[in-house]
Design an enzyme around this catalytic site. Sequence first.
Site, PDB file in Angstrom:
ATOM      1  N   ASP A  29       0.800  -1.236   0.000  1.00  0.00           N
ATOM      2  CA  ASP A  29       0.000   0.000   0.000  1.00  0.00           C
ATOM      3  C   ASP A  29       0.831   1.284   0.000  1.00  0.00           C
ATOM      4  O   ASP A  29       0.698   2.137  -0.872  1.00  0.00           O
ATOM      5  CB  ASP A  29      -1.019  -0.015   1.141  1.00  0.00           C
ATOM      6  CG  ASP A  29      -0.388   0.011   2.531  1.00  0.00           C
ATOM      7  OD1 ASP A  29       0.766  -0.432   2.690  1.00  0.00           O
ATOM      8  OD2 ASP A  29      -1.059   0.477   3.475  1.00  0.00           O
ATOM      9  N   THR A  30       1.740   1.424   0.981  1.00  0.00           N
ATOM     10  CA  THR A  30       2.521   2.671   1.082  1.00  0.00           C
ATOM     11  C   THR A  30       3.530   2.788  -0.064  1.00  0.00           C
ATOM     12  O   THR A  30       3.825   3.892  -0.525  1.00  0.00           O
ATOM     13  CB  THR A  30       3.260   2.742   2.430  1.00  0.00           C
ATOM     14  OG1 THR A  30       3.907   1.475   2.648  1.00  0.00           O
ATOM     15  CG2 THR A  30       2.297   3.045   3.568  1.00  0.00           C
ATOM     16  N   TRP A 101       2.687 -14.497   2.989  1.00  0.00           N
ATOM     17  CA  TRP A 101       3.796 -14.991   3.821  1.00  0.00           C
ATOM     18  C   TRP A 101       4.569 -13.747   4.260  1.00  0.00           C
ATOM     19  O   TRP A 101       5.284 -13.134   3.458  1.00  0.00           O
ATOM     20  CB  TRP A 101       4.727 -15.890   3.010  1.00  0.00           C
ATOM     21  CG  TRP A 101       4.128 -17.196   2.598  1.00  0.00           C
ATOM     22  CD1 TRP A 101       4.255 -18.395   3.239  1.00  0.00           C
ATOM     23  CD2 TRP A 101       3.321 -17.452   1.437  1.00  0.00           C
ATOM     24  NE1 TRP A 101       3.572 -19.371   2.541  1.00  0.00           N
ATOM     25  CE2 TRP A 101       2.990 -18.822   1.439  1.00  0.00           C
ATOM     26  CE3 TRP A 101       2.835 -16.649   0.383  1.00  0.00           C
ATOM     27  CZ2 TRP A 101       2.209 -19.412   0.446  1.00  0.00           C
ATOM     28  CZ3 TRP A 101       2.052 -17.228  -0.601  1.00  0.00           C
ATOM     29  CH2 TRP A 101       1.747 -18.594  -0.567  1.00  0.00           C
ATOM     30  N   ARG A 102       4.392 -13.337   5.494  1.00  0.00           N
ATOM     31  CA  ARG A 102       5.083 -12.126   5.924  1.00  0.00           C
ATOM     32  C   ARG A 102       5.614 -12.222   7.348  1.00  0.00           C
ATOM     33  O   ARG A 102       6.094 -11.226   7.879  1.00  0.00           O
ATOM     34  CB  ARG A 102       4.186 -10.894   5.743  1.00  0.00           C
ATOM     35  CG  ARG A 102       3.028 -10.833   6.668  1.00  0.00           C
ATOM     36  CD  ARG A 102       1.913  -9.890   6.297  1.00  0.00           C
ATOM     37  NE  ARG A 102       2.217  -8.622   5.672  1.00  0.00           N
ATOM     38  CZ  ARG A 102       1.255  -7.831   5.177  1.00  0.00           C
ATOM     39  NH1 ARG A 102      -0.008  -8.202   5.250  1.00  0.00           N
ATOM     40  NH2 ARG A 102       1.566  -6.684   4.629  1.00  0.00           N
ATOM     41  N   ASP A 257      -4.602   3.873  -2.603  1.00  0.00           N
ATOM     42  CA  ASP A 257      -3.178   4.240  -2.556  1.00  0.00           C
ATOM     43  C   ASP A 257      -2.874   5.352  -3.560  1.00  0.00           C
ATOM     44  O   ASP A 257      -2.136   6.301  -3.269  1.00  0.00           O
ATOM     45  CB  ASP A 257      -2.288   3.026  -2.886  1.00  0.00           C
ATOM     46  CG  ASP A 257      -2.616   1.807  -2.045  1.00  0.00           C
ATOM     47  OD1 ASP A 257      -3.157   1.980  -0.943  1.00  0.00           O
ATOM     48  OD2 ASP A 257      -2.334   0.672  -2.503  1.00  0.00           O
TER      49      ASP A 257
END
Length: 305
Positions: A29-30, A101-102, A257
Amino acid sequence: MTRFLAIGECMVELAETGPDTYRRGFAGDTFNTAWYARKLLPADWSVGYASGIGTDAVSEEMAAFIAAQGIDTSALRRVPGRTVGLYMISLKDGERSFSYWRSQSAAKLLAEDESWLDNVCAGRKIIHFSGITLAILSPDHRETLCAALAHARAGGATIAFDTNLRPQLWGSTEAMRDGITLGASVADVLLPSFDEEEGLFGDATPADTVARYRDAGAQVIAVKNGGGDVTLWDADGLRTLHVDKVPQVVDSTAAGDSFGAAFLADLGQGHGTDASARAAMKLAAKVIQARGALVPAIFEGGGET
Ligand code: ADP
């Protein structure tokens, strides 16, 4: 040089293109907001991205990709023993589903070092972060990040916060509410989406969302609402801007965004709140008519945005 910074997590994206075939990209997003801000802001602005990455090959490939977009990578912090997060977009009967997967993502440690953060935030005109940025951090690191943002704000930076509510990333609804309220308390510009705020904070109308974030200390609030009107609030009061609904949405990824990037790029260049919101609506409408988060075609051929 006027300096814009976004802080958060960029991930590897694997998008299914056919049976057992995936295309690799990088998004988050950022990061998407930084990418659009880079496209929109003039050359005398620098656009930077602050995050944690690992020391492995894919982390370096991500850093190289970010740099190739014209985004300053000096605020990417290498965290030994970690890597970058990954998500996969699977297609079944034309419907997209996401797997993430984070847990080992280096970005989760981006607020580990207070003095590094203070340095990264110093001298910026605009700093953008999101509810996802906060959600991936430990409660202590959330406080550290918000303290650094408050510092930067006291030093003259405009802080922008897209609440991007993702309940699955927060341990509990209470933690999410506390974290979002903390983030809002250090922000000048709030960019919530009504459908999320309605469901998770119980707001009955966008005006309720405005009231909540105004009470938290925001100066400018733009409540997005998909194809519905944008509700704006600043020193001139509350008003709504009509959104012309796009007849056929191709992919709504990065609508918010890109909206945030255009809104902040215009505000940062001294344009009024309404004009900035109109530019944001125009860009977001284009982004949702193409596949993927980042749509370079919008900026090709010298067409106006
Ligand atoms: P988010 O991605 O943060 O949830 P929204 O889905 O509310 O944000 O969309 C952000 C902006 O994108 C909206 O305020 C609007 O300007 C534009 N947008 C989204 N959906 C549509 C649509 N169907 N038609 C036209 N514009 C849209």
